[in-house]
Write a protein that holds these residues in place. Structure first.
Motif, short mmCIF file in Angstrom:
data_model
loop_
_atom_site.label_atom_id
_atom_site.label_comp_id
_atom_site.label_asym_id
_atom_site.label_seq_id
_atom_site.Cartn_x
_atom_site.Cartn_y
_atom_site.Cartn_z
N ALA A 1 1.06 -1.25 -0.10
CA ALA A 1 -0.03 -0.07 -0.11
C ALA A 1 0.70 1.29 0.14
N GLY A 2 0.52 1.97 -0.84
CA GLY A 2 1.28 3.37 -0.75
C GLY A 2 2.30 3.45 -2.15
N ASP A 3 2.46 2.14 -2.68
CA ASP A 3 3.56 2.25 -3.90
C ASP A 3 3.16 2.92 -5.04
N THR A 4 4.05 3.41 -5.74
CA THR A 4 3.80 3.89 -7.01
C THR A 4 4.11 2.95 -8.19
N VAL B 1 -10.34 0.25 -19.35
CA VAL B 1 -11.21 0.53 -18.25
C VAL B 1 -12.61 0.18 -18.29
N LYS B 2 -13.11 -1.16 -17.88
CA LYS B 2 -14.65 -1.36 -18.22
C LYS B 2 -15.42 -0.34 -17.38
N GLY B 3 -16.43 0.18 -17.94
CA GLY B 3 -17.49 0.86 -17.38
C GLY B 3 -16.89 2.51 -16.93
N ALA B 4 -15.81 2.86 -17.27
CA ALA B 4 -15.28 3.98 -17.09
C ALA B 4 -15.13 4.87 -18.64
N GLY B 5 -15.14 4.00 -19.37
CA GLY B 5 -15.09 4.41 -20.75
C GLY B 5 -13.93 5.33 -21.33
N PHE B 6 -12.69 4.48 -20.82
CA PHE B 6 -11.47 4.85 -21.42
C PHE B 6 -10.41 3.91 -21.16
N THR B 7 -9.36 4.10 -21.92
CA THR B 7 -8.25 3.28 -21.95
C THR B 7 -7.05 3.84 -20.84
N ALA B 8 -6.65 2.95 -20.03
CA ALA B 8 -5.47 3.52 -19.27
C ALA B 8 -4.12 2.91 -20.00
N LYS B 9 -3.27 3.98 -20.50
CA LYS B 9 -2.25 3.85 -21.31
C LYS B 9 -1.18 3.24 -20.86
N ARG B 10 -0.48 2.13 -21.30
CA ARG B 10 0.79 1.81 -21.00
C ARG B 10 1.78 2.94 -20.70
N GLY B 11 2.22 2.77 -19.41
CA GLY B 11 3.11 3.98 -19.05
C GLY B 11 2.42 4.94 -17.92
N THR B 12 1.21 4.76 -17.99
CA THR B 12 0.55 5.80 -16.88
C THR B 12 0.94 5.25 -15.53
N VAL B 13 1.25 6.27 -14.72
CA VAL B 13 1.49 6.30 -13.51
C VAL B 13 0.63 6.09 -12.40
N VAL B 14 0.56 5.14 -11.52
CA VAL B 14 -0.49 5.16 -10.64
C VAL B 14 0.21 5.36 -9.05
N LYS B 15 -0.23 6.48 -8.46
CA LYS B 15 0.23 6.93 -7.05
C LYS B 15 -0.36 6.37 -6.13
N ASN B 16 0.10 5.87 -4.92
CA ASN B 16 -0.55 5.55 -3.70
C ASN B 16 -1.50 4.60 -3.88
N ILE B 17 -1.09 3.36 -4.14
CA ILE B 17 -2.17 2.30 -4.69
C ILE B 17 -2.46 1.65 -3.42
N THR B 18 -3.49 1.09 -3.27
CA THR B 18 -4.04 0.39 -1.91
C THR B 18 -4.10 -1.34 -2.53
N LEU B 19 -3.93 -2.18 -1.65
CA LEU B 19 -4.23 -3.49 -1.74
C LEU B 19 -5.55 -3.81 -1.48
N THR B 20 -6.03 -5.13 -2.30
CA THR B 20 -7.19 -5.61 -1.98
C THR B 20 -7.29 -6.99 -1.30
N ASP B 21 -8.52 -7.60 -1.08
CA ASP B 21 -8.35 -8.83 -0.44
C ASP B 21 -7.91 -9.95 -1.55
N ASN B 22 -7.90 -9.51 -2.46
CA ASN B 22 -7.27 -10.41 -3.85
C ASN B 22 -5.84 -10.18 -3.89
N PRO B 23 -4.93 -11.10 -3.59
CA PRO B 23 -3.61 -10.75 -4.01
C PRO B 23 -3.15 -10.41 -5.15
N LEU B 24 -4.06 -10.70 -6.40
CA LEU B 24 -3.71 -10.61 -7.74
C LEU B 24 -4.25 -9.01 -8.34
#
Ligand SMILES: [Zn+2]
Length: 193
Positions: A136-139, A148-171
């Motif tokens: 959690a907190g990694d970039t 991204v299903k339901g959101a109507g856009f494509t997250a492009k390769r190279g997109t930076v995602v900051k401050n991630i959180t973990l889920t119940d599913n380790p995958l």
């Protein structure tokens, strides 16, 4: 007779824990690890890898202790006790352990060493595409374009995602992309920091 020959005879040429007949070898119980018949058991490759903790304990494999714990061989009983102890977070193992009554001397022998219940950590860690653990907190960055299903856009390769959180599913992890909080497959990510 060598210890191995004696054990082959004693065991009827089968694993004294799970009754498998292939790839048998002598295992001398720690902490003494003396290669004597009394302190050794004959085990198959599968049992050996798990009791020496090369492989994590596979709970289902050790259902075999339901039978082998009643062996008349003290070393087999002691090994069964140590394994059940390591697996005792499972109720069936605790139930068997409760049934296994030892004289004080045997009890002391059983308790003189222990098997760590090595949880299969790889199954619970969240790992990115490089095999790096994500916390959690990694970039992270995306290593491929993702619809991204339901959101109507494509997250492009190279997109930076900051401050991630973990889920119940380790995958899976969660992160914010284009202002939308989405679930991302950890295997499609690379940790940046
Ligand atoms: Zn075995």
């Amino acid at each position: 007779m060598t210890t191995e020959q004696s054990l082959l005879h004693r065991s009827n040429t089968q694993c004294e824990l799970c009754s498998a007949k292939d790839n048998l070898s002598v295992y001398s119980l720690p902490p003494e690890s003396q290669d004597t018949v009394e302190q050794s058991i004959l085990v198959c490759e599968t049992c050996h890898a798990q009791i020496t903790q090369i492989s994590p304990l596979i709970e289902d494999h050790w259902r075999c202790l339901n039978d082998s714990m009643w062996s008349t061989v003290p070393a087999v009983q002691v090994m069964a006790w140590r394994l059940l102890k390591a697996l005792s977070s499972a109720s069936w193992a605790q139930d068997l352990l409760d049934m296994l009554y030892f004289e004080p001397e045997m009890q002391a022998w059983a308790e003189s060493d222990s098997i760590q219940a090595l949880a299969d950590e790889s199954a619970t860690k969240t790992i990115d595409n490089n095999g790096t653990q994500l916390l959690a907190g990694d970039t992270v960055t995306l290593i491929k374009d993702l619809d991204v299903k339901g959101a109507g856009f494509t997250a492009k390769r190279g997109t930076v995602v900051k401050n991630i959180t973990l889920t119940d599913n380790p995958l899976h992890i969660e992160g914010r992309v284009n202002g939308v909080r989405i679930v991302l497959v950890a295997d499609f990510l690379k940790k940046v920091s």
